[in-house]
Design a protein around this motif. Structure first.
Motif, mmCIF file in Angstrom:
data_model
loop_
_atom_site.group_PDB
_atom_site.id
_atom_site.type_symbol
_atom_site.label_atom_id
_atom_site.label_comp_id
_atom_site.label_asym_id
_atom_site.label_seq_id
_atom_site.Cartn_x
_atom_site.Cartn_y
_atom_site.Cartn_z
ATOM 1 N N LYS A 113 0.743 -1.161 0.108
ATOM 2 C CA LYS A 113 -0.114 -0.032 0.186
ATOM 3 C C LYS A 113 0.719 1.173 -0.116
ATOM 4 O O LYS A 113 0.137 2.178 -0.480
ATOM 5 N N ARG A 114 1.948 1.085 0.705
ATOM 6 C CA ARG A 114 2.833 2.455 0.797
ATOM 7 C C ARG A 114 4.156 2.192 0.686
ATOM 8 O O ARG A 114 4.881 1.132 1.111
ATOM 9 N N ILE A 115 5.233 3.318 -0.077
ATOM 10 C CA ILE A 115 6.448 3.117 0.073
ATOM 11 C C ILE A 115 7.067 4.497 0.436
ATOM 12 O O ILE A 115 6.612 5.567 0.339
ATOM 13 N N PHE A 116 8.323 4.033 1.253
ATOM 14 C CA PHE A 116 9.135 5.218 1.262
ATOM 15 C C PHE A 116 10.326 4.954 0.533
ATOM 16 O O PHE A 116 10.977 3.948 0.641
ATOM 17 N N TRP A 117 10.784 5.868 -0.147
ATOM 18 C CA TRP A 117 11.885 5.782 -0.899
ATOM 19 C C TRP A 117 12.754 6.931 -0.696
ATOM 20 O O TRP A 117 12.480 8.092 -0.978
ATOM 21 N N PRO A 118 14.202 6.857 -0.234
ATOM 22 C CA PRO A 118 14.985 7.977 -0.090
ATOM 23 C C PRO A 118 15.732 8.825 -1.284
ATOM 24 O O PRO A 118 16.211 7.918 -2.348
ATOM 25 N N SER A 119 15.510 10.062 -1.480
ATOM 26 C CA SER A 119 16.312 10.800 -2.657
ATOM 27 C C SER A 119 17.407 11.250 -1.726
ATOM 28 O O SER A 119 17.859 11.066 -0.488
ATOM 29 N N SER A 120 18.014 12.347 -2.291
ATOM 30 C CA SER A 120 19.410 12.958 -1.669
ATOM 31 C C SER A 120 19.545 14.531 -2.051
ATOM 32 O O SER A 120 19.270 14.571 -3.412
ATOM 33 N N PHE A 163 -0.861 5.754 -11.410
ATOM 34 C CA PHE A 163 -1.280 4.538 -10.917
ATOM 35 C C PHE A 163 -1.661 4.660 -9.631
ATOM 36 O O PHE A 163 -2.028 3.934 -9.086
ATOM 37 N N GLY A 164 -1.655 5.878 -8.909
ATOM 38 C CA GLY A 164 -2.053 6.018 -7.689
ATOM 39 C C GLY A 164 -1.254 5.519 -6.561
ATOM 40 O O GLY A 164 -1.731 5.353 -5.355
ATOM 41 N N VAL A 165 -0.024 5.435 -6.915
ATOM 42 C CA VAL A 165 0.910 4.472 -5.819
ATOM 43 C C VAL A 165 1.338 5.706 -4.731
ATOM 44 O O VAL A 165 1.812 6.906 -4.987
ATOM 45 N N ASP A 166 0.975 5.333 -3.584
ATOM 46 C CA ASP A 166 1.387 6.151 -2.649
ATOM 47 C C ASP A 166 2.875 6.074 -1.823
ATOM 48 O O ASP A 166 3.237 5.066 -1.245
ATOM 49 N N VAL A 167 3.701 6.867 -2.735
ATOM 50 C CA VAL A 167 5.104 6.871 -2.457
ATOM 51 C C VAL A 167 5.418 8.106 -1.887
ATOM 52 O O VAL A 167 5.195 9.433 -2.323
ATOM 53 N N ARG A 168 6.419 8.199 -0.833
ATOM 54 C CA ARG A 168 6.753 9.306 -0.153
ATOM 55 C C ARG A 168 8.389 9.400 -0.100
ATOM 56 O O ARG A 168 8.731 8.321 0.004
ATOM 57 N N SER A 169 9.031 10.463 -0.014
ATOM 58 C CA SER A 169 10.277 10.672 -0.255
ATOM 59 C C SER A 169 10.892 11.903 0.479
ATOM 60 O O SER A 169 10.389 13.029 0.525
ATOM 61 N N ILE A 170 12.150 11.785 0.654
ATOM 62 C CA ILE A 170 13.037 12.741 1.508
ATOM 63 C C ILE A 170 14.116 12.811 0.738
ATOM 64 O O ILE A 170 15.037 11.955 0.365
ATOM 65 N N ARG A 171 14.776 14.004 0.632
ATOM 66 C CA ARG A 171 16.052 14.423 0.025
ATOM 67 C C ARG A 171 17.114 14.425 1.306
ATOM 68 O O ARG A 171 17.229 15.460 1.802
ATOM 69 N N TYR A 172 17.693 13.127 1.653
ATOM 70 C CA TYR A 172 18.661 13.272 2.818
ATOM 71 C C TYR A 172 19.905 14.066 2.652
ATOM 72 O O TYR A 172 20.561 14.015 1.353
ATOM 73 N N PRO A 173 20.404 14.967 3.348
ATOM 74 C CA PRO A 173 21.491 15.571 3.441
ATOM 75 C C PRO A 173 22.535 14.177 3.935
ATOM 76 O O PRO A 173 22.267 13.191 4.067
ATOM 77 N N ALA A 221 16.845 12.239 11.106
ATOM 78 C CA ALA A 221 16.591 11.538 9.944
ATOM 79 C C ALA A 221 15.526 10.401 9.940
ATOM 80 O O ALA A 221 14.519 10.301 9.368
ATOM 81 N N ILE A 222 15.791 9.608 11.031
ATOM 82 C CA ILE A 222 14.878 8.503 11.106
ATOM 83 C C ILE A 222 13.373 8.933 11.634
ATOM 84 O O ILE A 222 12.162 8.680 11.062
ATOM 85 N N ARG A 223 13.419 10.112 12.490
ATOM 86 C CA ARG A 223 12.197 10.758 12.721
ATOM 87 C C ARG A 223 11.241 11.311 11.601
ATOM 88 O O ARG A 223 10.107 10.980 11.491
ATOM 89 N N ALA A 224 12.071 11.809 10.698
ATOM 90 C CA ALA A 224 11.443 12.636 9.530
ATOM 91 C C ALA A 224 11.195 11.360 8.615
ATOM 92 O O ALA A 224 9.908 11.512 8.212
ATOM 93 N N THR A 225 11.732 10.540 8.523
ATOM 94 C CA THR A 225 11.262 9.143 7.622
ATOM 95 C C THR A 225 9.950 8.452 8.153
ATOM 96 O O THR A 225 9.269 8.004 7.185
ATOM 97 N N ILE A 226 9.912 8.176 9.483
ATOM 98 C CA ILE A 226 8.679 7.842 9.893
ATOM 99 C C ILE A 226 7.623 8.646 10.025
ATOM 100 O O ILE A 226 6.357 8.220 9.480
ATOM 101 N N GLU A 227 7.753 9.781 10.194
ATOM 102 C CA GLU A 227 6.744 10.740 10.081
ATOM 103 C C GLU A 227 6.036 10.898 8.852
ATOM 104 O O GLU A 227 4.978 11.084 8.392
ATOM 105 N N ILE A 228 6.952 11.119 7.687
ATOM 106 C CA ILE A 228 6.429 11.294 6.583
ATOM 107 C C ILE A 228 5.757 10.057 5.952
ATOM 108 O O ILE A 228 4.665 10.129 5.174
ATOM 109 N N THR A 229 6.291 8.998 6.224
ATOM 110 C CA THR A 229 5.655 7.465 5.870
ATOM 111 C C THR A 229 4.259 7.561 6.515
ATOM 112 O O THR A 229 3.394 6.779 6.078
#
Ligand code: AKB
Length: 324
Positions: A113-120, A163-173, A221-229
């Motif tokens: 149902k949901r994806i987190f994928w990291p950008s940079s 396709f309505g894919v629920d994908v979320r992402s962060i540009r990590y420093p 970074a971990i807090r941001a990742t879980i929050e946005i997902t």
């Protein structure tokens, strides 16, 4: 968080280790499946909950793991980072892009149902405004890693739109952590410096003294990742990737911070090919979109990060002396 289970791909990596531990403490150990092609060096990741040995370039194996564990959320962290990717561009492109398609396609076909994928920050390049780099700006990356992250962002947005894919992402420093080591990035010096300062009292930095880069402490970074997902989909209007800022500093500034705790610490500079990568990236990031849309705020500055890093790595060194 949705009702099914969570799969972390790349659980042996710098982010993966800490993400697995935090997700398990928040959502329950049995709900968080750690996976990697290599065994994590942190024993807790393997012993503290389910672990699957998974090569992300095998889509059938990925599907097997997803179905076996009733996965609905995937954190897909497996990637080759900037410095390593420059040495093997084709392999990096294959790993970074093929694996993303496998995960996006799982969601497209309703398997998750949901994806987190990291950008940079590597999506930016030498033509990008260097200071306070905006969310929307020129993106002409000069590294294979950056090109793969920029293309990946666009594919995430495309899969969301079409396709309505629920994908979320962060540009990590650059990420600074003590539980897990970084692997092949340009910003790795900001972790190595603490280990070398405590073990040897000196460090030869592979970037120039004035190479200012955006950085973040892993806990943020971990807090941001879980929050946005975890938040409502409506609060994530940007489906490419969000700029995220913690702090910015130069090698000279972090060396001065270390010297406040270890006055005899000596830093020398031996810039190599990574200096050119660093010079193409922003010095600081404007993350106002993340702040406005999902309430992001960093907690750690350079002072606090340095205190925690030195304290935790000192403990690791002391306990390894006791063990051996
Ligand atoms: C790297 O240096 O490659 C990474 C990144 C900034 O994405 N840490």
């Amino acid at each position: 968080m949705a009702a099914g289970n969570i799969l972390v791909i790349g659980a042996a990596g710098q982010i993966g280790v800490e993400l697995v531990l935090q997700l398990r403490s928040q959502f329950g150990a049995s709900r968080v499946i750690a996976s990697d092609v290599r065994m994590p060096s942190v024993e807790e990741v393997i012993q503290g909950g389910p672990f699957e040995n998974l090569n992300i370039l095998n889509d059938q194996d990925l599907l097997r793991v997803v179905e076996k564990h009733n996965i609905d959320t995937v954190y897909h962290l497996a990637a080759m980072l900037s410095a390593t990717a420059e040495k093997q561009p084709e392999k990096a492109w294959d790993l970074n892009m093929t694996s993303l398609f496998y995960v996006l396609d799982l969601a497209k076909h309703g398997k998750i149902k949901r994806i987190f994928w990291p950008s940079s920050i590597a999506v930016f390049g030498p033509t990008t405004p260097r200071h306070n780099t905006p969310q929307l700006t020129i993106c002409e990356p000069s590294t294979v890693y950056g090109i793969s992250k920029l293309a990946g962002e666009q594919w995430c947005s495309y899969y969301h739109e079409k396709f309505g894919v629920d994908v979320r992402s962060i540009r990590y420093p650059g990420l600074i952590s003590h539980k897990s080591a970084p692997g092949g990035g340009t910003t790795d010096y900001a972790v190595e410096i603490f280990h070398e300062a405590l073990k040897h009292g000196e460090y030869a930095c592979f970037l120039q003294a004035d190479a200012e880069l955006p950085m973040m402490f892993m806990e943020d970074a971990i807090r941001a990742t879980i929050e946005i997902t975890d938040i409502e989909a409506s609060r994530v209007p940007i489906r490419t990737s969000y700029n995220l800022a913690g702090m910015s500093f130069t090698p000279e500034q972090i060396a001065n911070e270390v010297r406040k705790h270890i006055p005899e610490f000596r830093m020398t500079y031996e810039p190599d090919f990574r200096q050119q990568i660093a010079a193409s990236w922003p010095a600081s990031i404007d993350d106002s979109a993340a702040r406005e849309h999902w309430g992001w705020q960093a907690n750690y500055d350079l002072k606090r990060t340095s205190e925690v890093m030195l304290q935790e790595i000192r403990k690791q060194i002391q306990s390894s002396r006791v063990t051996f």
